[in-house]
Motif scaffolding. Structure first.
Motif, PDB file in Angstrom:
ATOM      1  N   GLY A 225       0.820  -1.211   0.000  1.00 56.93           N
ATOM      2  CA  GLY A 225       0.000   0.000   0.000  1.00 56.93           C
ATOM      3  C   GLY A 225       0.853   1.260   0.000  1.00 56.93           C
ATOM      4  O   GLY A 225       1.919   1.323  -0.626  1.00 56.93           O
ATOM      5  N   SER A 226       0.408   2.256   0.737  1.00 56.76           N
ATOM      6  CA  SER A 226       1.033   3.586   0.656  1.00 56.76           C
ATOM      7  C   SER A 226       2.419   3.664   1.287  1.00 56.76           C
ATOM      8  O   SER A 226       3.120   4.671   1.094  1.00 56.76           O
ATOM      9  N   THR A 227       2.844   2.675   2.032  1.00 56.63           N
ATOM     10  CA  THR A 227       4.227   2.691   2.531  1.00 56.63           C
ATOM     11  C   THR A 227       5.216   2.589   1.374  1.00 56.63           C
ATOM     12  O   THR A 227       6.409   2.833   1.541  1.00 56.63           O
ATOM     13  N   TRP A 228       4.700   2.244   0.171  1.00 59.47           N
ATOM     14  CA  TRP A 228       5.530   2.130  -1.028  1.00 59.47           C
ATOM     15  C   TRP A 228       5.756   3.478  -1.708  1.00 59.47           C
ATOM     16  O   TRP A 228       6.658   3.624  -2.542  1.00 59.47           O
ATOM     17  N   LYS A 229       4.994   4.497  -1.340  1.00 51.16           N
ATOM     18  CA  LYS A 229       5.039   5.777  -2.062  1.00 51.16           C
ATOM     19  C   LYS A 229       6.404   6.470  -2.024  1.00 51.16           C
ATOM     20  O   LYS A 229       6.764   7.162  -2.987  1.00 51.16           O
ATOM     21  N   PRO A 230       7.215   6.317  -0.984  1.00 49.04           N
ATOM     22  CA  PRO A 230       8.570   6.875  -1.054  1.00 49.04           C
ATOM     23  C   PRO A 230       9.408   6.262  -2.176  1.00 49.04           C
ATOM     24  O   PRO A 230      10.291   6.934  -2.721  1.00 49.04           O
ATOM     25  N   VAL A 231       9.128   4.997  -2.527  1.00 53.37           N
ATOM     26  CA  VAL A 231       9.846   4.360  -3.637  1.00 53.37           C
ATOM     27  C   VAL A 231       9.466   5.035  -4.956  1.00 53.37           C
ATOM     28  O   VAL A 231      10.318   5.330  -5.801  1.00 53.37           O
ATOM     29  N   THR A 232       8.176   5.288  -5.129  1.00 53.74           N
ATOM     30  CA  THR A 232       7.713   5.997  -6.329  1.00 53.74           C
ATOM     31  C   THR A 232       8.280   7.409  -6.357  1.00 53.74           C
ATOM     32  O   THR A 232       8.645   7.927  -7.431  1.00 53.74           O
TER      33      THR A 232
ATOM     34  N   LYS B 200       5.465   6.603   7.579  1.00 55.00           N
ATOM     35  CA  LYS B 200       4.409   6.557   6.558  1.00 55.00           C
ATOM     36  C   LYS B 200       3.400   5.485   6.899  1.00 55.00           C
ATOM     37  O   LYS B 200       3.759   4.335   7.200  1.00 55.00           O
ATOM     38  N   THR B 201       2.126   5.857   6.834  1.00 59.42           N
ATOM     39  CA  THR B 201       1.032   4.896   7.012  1.00 59.42           C
ATOM     40  C   THR B 201       0.744   4.208   5.681  1.00 59.42           C
ATOM     41  O   THR B 201       1.116   4.691   4.616  1.00 59.42           O
ATOM     42  N   GLY B 202       0.049   3.087   5.773  1.00 53.02           N
ATOM     43  CA  GLY B 202      -0.346   2.376   4.563  1.00 53.02           C
ATOM     44  C   GLY B 202      -1.566   1.512   4.799  1.00 53.02           C
ATOM     45  O   GLY B 202      -1.670   0.833   5.825  1.00 53.02           O
ATOM     46  N   THR B 203      -2.511   1.588   3.861  1.00 59.40           N
ATOM     47  CA  THR B 203      -3.668   0.697   3.857  1.00 59.40           C
ATOM     48  C   THR B 203      -3.681  -0.002   2.511  1.00 59.40           C
ATOM     49  O   THR B 203      -3.760   0.662   1.476  1.00 59.40           O
ATOM     50  N   ALA B 204      -3.573  -1.316   2.523  1.00 58.89           N
ATOM     51  CA  ALA B 204      -3.390  -2.049   1.272  1.00 58.89           C
ATOM     52  C   ALA B 204      -4.493  -3.067   1.059  1.00 58.89           C
ATOM     53  O   ALA B 204      -4.840  -3.822   1.968  1.00 58.89           O
TER      54      ALA B 204
END
Length: 600
Positions: A327-334, A539-543
């Protein structure tokens, strides 16, 4: 003339008889020479070998297991040790059927053991060492003391010690510590040359397996003299076993306890805490868990085994090293892919929206309206999906994959127990063209919907909590990819081979760090703004669960913000409601435990 023939024949016969003693002598000399040569070969040339074989036939060793080295946390507190089990044995060749009832009655009376149990055990015969029958196990201290006071009266019986693995905290860190089990007959064929005995136990998973040579020690035993019939004549003494070495782990018991407690009310999940400076793992918990003491029991039923190994909850699976949608914990990679590609520089600002259409699907922002025109820091702070769709689709799958690889994804981390670790998946165009691992090449092309999903860590991205902790350590420590590990040993974990400088621009790193700090300051991670507490970034994440289950909740963070000492990743499997609701409080418990130990 007729009279001359018999005379000639007689002379020939007398001549033949005269040669016989010489023939016999030659034969005697030949056989005698062969015997002497054989004796010389046996006694002089091969004497040492045959004496060794004779001793092996005459002397038997009743094995005595070594005490396995302890597993200790970083402060020396015991996580696994060895438990002594005192057992009563019978040497059957030293007692006849006639004498057995008297011995049985004496042992029964002295040790308060049922006679029928002793009879039944004797009928079952010798154990794997071939010389002893186990009459009773787990004798109490007072029973051992009473026996030893009268041991000379029981020539055929003895009390000996078996060493069993013991985990004083039960399920705590079970997937990390692992367990031991008896070796199989198939394993013994290859392990015998390494000093293992058929009664030996070996580390199966976790640290117990990874550090088996360090922990196991060497066997000793009791030497017995036997005759040609295999009957025991006398004891020739004991050969002491050699204990294994203790192993000091990087785990911190206080943090591990906090991680385990954080998972108590979750159906499944994991918590990983590591030092971003060198990769030392301070806590790694997984739920559901199992009690490794189960494998130390002397007797277990098939029903008990089936309950553990066939359970639908899969308690033996380490969620910390299994892959899930991030989920959104991946956004730093993007974010990294966008900036490093040069297509979306650190100061870029993009207009977000309620949803953006890719292929035949309109991909929404999670608030249903968008967040206006924003840059990276606010996009991370608000966790805007439509911002990262534009960045991800704009740079393409190759750039996103290259950023992921630099951060250690789509590969094992290098942890000692990595044979149990999933490498995860970071989908990209070339991977799809080859069939995605399940189809024929050319039948599953990469489509715009894939790229949009990959941009926010969904569907075609699968990572482990341990991989995510390693990646966030890069943001925490100034750009170094560390090697997670569970024991320091004599290894320099900060060397350039194990702490690799990531090829990332300082501006990219600084932008991501500021964005992660804003998440906690006044974004989706504001639940970590604690009084008198070090600054936290995360970072939070909901996947969505791509396998069809309920949503996963994630939170990844590091502290202190300016000079990080710890990274924590909390993962709640199939726990709908959001990362800020479920995973953030889990990470908070671990951070609070860390802060207490740091302050003490």
């Amino acid at each position: 003339m007729s009279g001359s023939r018999p005379l000639g024949g007689a002379n020939q016969r007398h001549s033949g008889l005269g040669q016989q003693p010489k023939v016999f002598l030659a034969l005697v000399l030949l056989f005698s020479g062969a015997m002497v040569a054989r004796l010389i070969w046996l006694q002089l040339l091969e004497g040492a070998r045959y004496r060794e074989l004779a001793d092996e036939n005459r002397i038997r060793l009743v094995p005595r297991s070594p005490i396995r080295g302890r597993l200790l946390d970083r402060q020396g507190r015991v996580l696994a040790s060895s438990k002594l089990s005192y057992n009563l044995y019978l040497q059957p060749r030293l007692v006849s059927d006639v004498n057995w009832p008297g011995l049985r009655d004496s042992l029964s009376q002295l040790l308060n053991l049922p006679k029928q149990d002793l009879d039944q055990r004797r009928r079952q015969g010798v154990g794997t060492d071939g010389y002893r029958i186990t009459l009773a196990t787990d004798l109490k201290p007072e029973q051992v003391l009473r026996f030893r006071e009268q041991a000379r009266s029981f020539e055929a019986a003895q009390v000996d010690v078996d060493v069993l693995r013991h985990y004083p905290h039960g399920t705590l860190a079970a997937h990390v510590l692992g367990y031991t089990q008896p070796i199989t007959e198939k394993e013994f064929k290859t392990l015998a040359d390494q000093g293992y005995e058929i009664r030996d136990r070996i580390g199966r998973i976790g640290v117990e397996a990874a550090y088996e040579p360090h922990l196991r020690g060497k066997w000793g035993g009791q030497m017995l003299e036997v005759n040609a019939m295999g009957e025991v004549q006398r004891s020739l003494g004991d050969k002491p076993s050699q204990a294994g070495k203790d192993l000091l782990l990087t785990l911190d018991l206080d943090l591990q306890l906090a991680a385990e407690k954080a998972l108590e009310d979750k159906p499944g999940g994991a918590v990983v805490a590591l030092d971003p400076r060198n990769g030392a793992i301070r806590a790694m918990a997984s739920r559901p868990a199992f009690d490794p003491n189960f494998f130390s029991k002397l007797f277990t039923t098939q029903k008990e085994y089936d309950k553990l190994f066939a359970s639908s909850s899969k308690p033996l699976l380490s969620r910390a090293m299994n892959a899930y949608d991030p989920g959104s914990t991946w956004k730093p990679v993007t974010s990294m892919a966008g900036m490093e590609s040069g297509k979306f520089l650190p100061d870029v600002r993009l207009k977000t929206a309620a949803c953006i259409t890719y292929g035949g699907h309109c991909f929404p922002d999670h608030n249903g309206v968008g967040f206006g025109t924003i840059g990276y820091e606010d996009a991370l702070r608000f966790s805007s999906n439509t911002f990262f769709y534009q960045v991800g689709v704009g740079v393409g799958s190759k750039a996103l994959y290259e950023a992921a690889i630099k951060l250690g994804f789509d590969a094992r981390t290098g942890i000692e127990i990595g044979y149990e670790e999933s490498k995860g998946l970071v989908g990209h165009q070339a991977w799809a063209a080859k069939g995605r691992g399940w189809a024929e090449a050319g039948t599953t092309p990469w489509i715009p919907e894939d790229m949009a999903s990959a941009s926010i860590g969904q569907s075609v991205v699968q990572i482990t909590p341990l991989q995510l902790a390693r990646a966030y350590a890069v943001f925490a420590n100034g750009g170094f990819l560390v090697t997670p590990h569970l024991a320091d040993g004599a290894i320099d974990w900060t060397s350039s081979q194990r702490r690799i400088k990531v090829d990332i621009k300082p501006s990219t790193l600084a932008t991501i760090r500021r964005g992660l700090r804003k998440v906690v300051q006044d974004g989706t991670g504001s639940g970590l703004n604690l009084p008198n507490f070090p600054q936290v970034a995360g970072k939070t994440g909901t996947a969505e669960d791509s396998t069809g289950g309920s949503d996963h909740a994630w939170f990844a963070c590091f502290a202190p913000y300016q000079s990080a000492e710890i990274v924590v990743v909390a993962f709640a499997q199939n726990t709908p409601g959001g990362g800020s609701v479920h995973a953030l409080p889990m990470a908070r418990q671990v951070l609070q435990a860390w802060n207490r130990t740091r302050s003490s």
